[in-house]
Design a protein around this motif. Sequence first.
Motif, mmCIF file in Angstrom:
data_model
loop_
_atom_site.group_PDB
_atom_site.id
_atom_site.type_symbol
_atom_site.label_atom_id
_atom_site.label_comp_id
_atom_site.label_asym_id
_atom_site.label_seq_id
_atom_site.Cartn_x
_atom_site.Cartn_y
_atom_site.Cartn_z
ATOM 1 N N ALA A 1 -58.324 71.504 -32.280
ATOM 2 C CA ALA A 1 -59.112 71.334 -30.675
ATOM 3 C C ALA A 1 -59.278 72.681 -30.283
ATOM 4 C CB ALA A 1 -58.163 70.684 -29.841
ATOM 5 N N ILE A 2 -58.479 73.573 -30.575
ATOM 6 C CA ILE A 2 -58.550 75.208 -30.093
ATOM 7 C C ILE A 2 -59.649 75.678 -30.649
ATOM 8 C CG2 ILE A 2 -57.561 77.259 -29.716
ATOM 9 C CD1 ILE A 2 -54.757 75.906 -29.545
ATOM 10 N N LEU A 3 -59.880 75.711 -31.989
ATOM 11 C CA LEU A 3 -60.898 76.101 -32.774
ATOM 12 C C LEU A 3 -62.144 75.552 -32.317
ATOM 13 C CD1 LEU A 3 -59.192 76.395 -36.211
ATOM 14 C CD2 LEU A 3 -59.798 78.196 -34.799
ATOM 15 N N ILE A 4 -62.233 74.340 -32.455
ATOM 16 C CA ILE A 4 -63.535 73.706 -31.825
ATOM 17 C C ILE A 4 -63.854 74.172 -30.408
ATOM 18 C CG2 ILE A 4 -64.375 71.523 -30.981
ATOM 19 C CD1 ILE A 4 -62.807 69.988 -33.335
ATOM 20 N N ALA A 5 -62.859 74.102 -29.572
ATOM 21 C CA ALA A 5 -63.181 74.861 -28.198
ATOM 22 C C ALA A 5 -63.861 76.047 -28.323
ATOM 23 C CB ALA A 5 -61.852 74.582 -27.434
ATOM 24 N N ALA A 6 -63.214 76.853 -29.019
ATOM 25 C CA ALA A 6 -63.479 78.378 -28.876
ATOM 26 C C ALA A 6 -64.867 78.588 -29.385
ATOM 27 C CB ALA A 6 -62.541 79.311 -29.783
ATOM 28 N N MET B 1 -66.912 70.215 -37.846
ATOM 29 C CA MET B 1 -65.996 71.136 -38.011
ATOM 30 C C MET B 1 -64.756 69.860 -38.305
ATOM 31 S SD MET B 1 -66.302 74.075 -35.381
ATOM 32 C CE MET B 1 -64.781 74.649 -35.784
ATOM 33 N N ASN B 2 -64.469 69.069 -37.609
ATOM 34 C CA ASN B 2 -63.412 68.289 -37.578
ATOM 35 C C ASN B 2 -63.407 67.397 -38.851
ATOM 36 O OD1 ASN B 2 -61.037 66.660 -36.429
ATOM 37 N ND2 ASN B 2 -62.341 64.889 -36.552
ATOM 38 N N ARG B 3 -64.709 66.849 -39.340
ATOM 39 C CA ARG B 3 -64.715 65.877 -40.517
ATOM 40 C C ARG B 3 -64.550 66.838 -41.757
ATOM 41 N NH1 ARG B 3 -63.451 60.830 -39.968
ATOM 42 N NH2 ARG B 3 -64.864 60.248 -41.600
ATOM 43 N N PHE B 4 -65.311 68.011 -41.874
ATOM 44 C CA PHE B 4 -65.646 68.555 -43.040
ATOM 45 C C PHE B 4 -64.902 69.887 -43.558
ATOM 46 C CE2 PHE B 4 -69.399 66.004 -42.213
ATOM 47 C CZ PHE B 4 -69.343 64.878 -43.293
ATOM 48 N N LEU B 5 -64.497 70.783 -42.496
ATOM 49 C CA LEU B 5 -63.996 71.894 -42.711
ATOM 50 C C LEU B 5 -62.576 71.862 -42.748
ATOM 51 C CD1 LEU B 5 -66.532 74.242 -40.575
ATOM 52 C CD2 LEU B 5 -66.672 73.458 -43.126
ATOM 53 N N VAL C 1 -73.021 71.865 -29.494
ATOM 54 C CA VAL C 1 -71.599 71.731 -29.443
ATOM 55 C C VAL C 1 -70.804 70.386 -30.140
ATOM 56 C CG1 VAL C 1 -69.579 71.509 -27.910
ATOM 57 C CG2 VAL C 1 -71.387 73.213 -27.618
ATOM 58 N N VAL C 2 -71.549 69.323 -29.610
ATOM 59 C CA VAL C 2 -71.071 68.019 -29.997
ATOM 60 C C VAL C 2 -71.201 68.024 -31.512
ATOM 61 C CG1 VAL C 2 -71.378 65.501 -29.974
ATOM 62 C CG2 VAL C 2 -71.473 66.927 -28.108
ATOM 63 N N ILE C 3 -72.389 68.293 -32.140
ATOM 64 C CA ILE C 3 -72.717 68.009 -33.640
ATOM 65 C C ILE C 3 -71.503 68.928 -34.439
ATOM 66 C CG2 ILE C 3 -74.180 68.521 -35.478
ATOM 67 C CD1 ILE C 3 -76.462 67.599 -33.509
ATOM 68 N N LEU C 4 -71.489 70.261 -33.707
ATOM 69 C CA LEU C 4 -70.681 71.293 -34.685
ATOM 70 C C LEU C 4 -69.298 70.852 -34.568
ATOM 71 C CD1 LEU C 4 -70.669 73.630 -36.381
ATOM 72 C CD2 LEU C 4 -70.383 75.180 -34.074
ATOM 73 N N GLY C 5 -68.680 70.057 -33.488
ATOM 74 C CA GLY C 5 -67.474 69.634 -33.124
ATOM 75 C C GLY C 5 -67.165 68.698 -34.249
ATOM 76 N N VAL C 6 -68.209 67.724 -34.644
ATOM 77 C CA VAL C 6 -67.885 66.445 -35.505
ATOM 78 C C VAL C 6 -67.867 67.166 -36.876
ATOM 79 C CG1 VAL C 6 -69.137 64.505 -36.559
ATOM 80 C CG2 VAL C 6 -68.833 64.844 -33.974
#
Length: 537
Positions: free
Chosen positions: A189-194, A228-232, A221-226
């Motif tokens: 969450a912190i990485l996604i927020a940053a 990052m969470n799903r694939f990285l 922001v939303v696309i990158l958040g998804v």
Amino acid sequence: MSDRKSDPKIYAHKEDLGVFSNFKYDIPAGLVVFLVALPLCMGIALASKGTVDEAPLFAGLLAGIIGGLVIPFISRSPLSVSGPAAGLIAIVIAGIDQAGSWEAFLVAVFLGGLIQIGLGFLKAGTIAYFFPSSVIKGMLAAIGLILIRKQLPHAFGVDTEAIDLNFHILETFAVIKEIVVDSHFQVGAILIAAVSIGILLLWENNPFLKSLFFLPGALMVVILGVVMNRFLFPGMGEELVLLGGQGGHLVNLPKELVDGGINGFISQFVFPDFSALANPQIYVIALTIGLVASVETLLSVEAVDKLDEHKRQTPLNRELIAQGVANTLAGLLGALPITAVIVRSSANVSSGGRTRMSAFIHAVFLLMSVITIGGLLNMIPLASLAVILLMVGYKLARPSLFKAMYQGGWNQFLPFIITIVAVLATDLLRGIAVGTMVGIFFTIQANFRTAIKVVQEGNFYKITFDKDVSFLNKAILSKTLENIPEESRVVIDGTRADFIDKDIQEILFDFQVRAEEEDTELEIIGVEEIKPMKIGH
């Protein structure tokens, strides 16, 4: 300089008839508002739990959809967005308990909408003009601070269900302790927020990126958040980084909506139980909803109009009628009560919305996404949505606003600050009430200073009444006359005053008697014959 009112490319004119020429601004703004509204609509419904029954999660989503699909076609507010309001949570909770069931409560929502329509036709919308500008700005700043406070935990991966508009000092310290002392946070969450903050700042300050109107920063922001969470993150250790699973830090639409499609959507409708009309409490709840929702709407619309760079003004009586129509439908279909809401409206303004079509577009996105891509929405990290709201909060409570209010003088700064503190310590409506009382105090004080002017040259005094002089000016006039020494020459000029209160005339009579005893030369101009006030017979 071009006339902004005649150029549909930059301004939807006074009657807001240029809505279709501003789609390139309103579509991306509507998309951002949709992203903000989705978790808020569900969160407000989750918080609306009485002891005997509770509002379904769908009721919050449906309120957002109705507010966006119906109100823009009746209202003439160019930028405000309507939906379920956090400020009504306490009323919903108490109302469900008093009504006895959710279906009975819907009858009160329906009647509350009829009351709002009546208030609109009675032209009650003008009440909004009595709230000082400094108080409205204080309300906006307070909501900005609340947004920052409420969304920061989500940016750290800490889920909180407190979405009501209260600051809660003890709760704030508890969350800080949980994050800092107990280290209860999620690295993902912190990485996604940053990264999300970086993207929004880049979009805000880069002219090229801002020119890509159909790629708003919030969407990226939303696309990158998804992504990052799903694939990285999985390769970095799911137990530490990956968001999701049971109780994960993600959007969580109910399974019935995700799997049911259009039929699942329609099956969620709940209809009012009109047998509840026999319950007298229903009418009390309806009156409460009608009045409180109207006041909150008027405050929000007035605040959003101040954010509008084109300074358009919303017809407030028509706005009450529009809100009333939406609430009658909300009661009939099973939705939470609806008001104009400042958070979503502020997101609309900050995202470049131009006309009321952005509010309509946000509801279309909300409706279609709930019906068709509920599973995809459930992949959105709350940290991504939190950053969008954090930026909205910062813009509402930006430091430059505090500086500007301070430079405007204490009569502006104190009502502004006191409104902020009162809203944070209590709630929106009570905070506004406190701020307004402080604003009225400064208005009266200013009237004290300007209504009566005194010019002194040696033992000559000229007292001029410049405007209406009422009993409120008794103290300053009495003190002024008491400080005039004996054997002076005094001229009291009331020719410029439209009204002089009988209380003021009585003070002048008393001074007239004193002047004769003290050999003071007194001349009174422009004041009708002064007589003592008779008490008894």
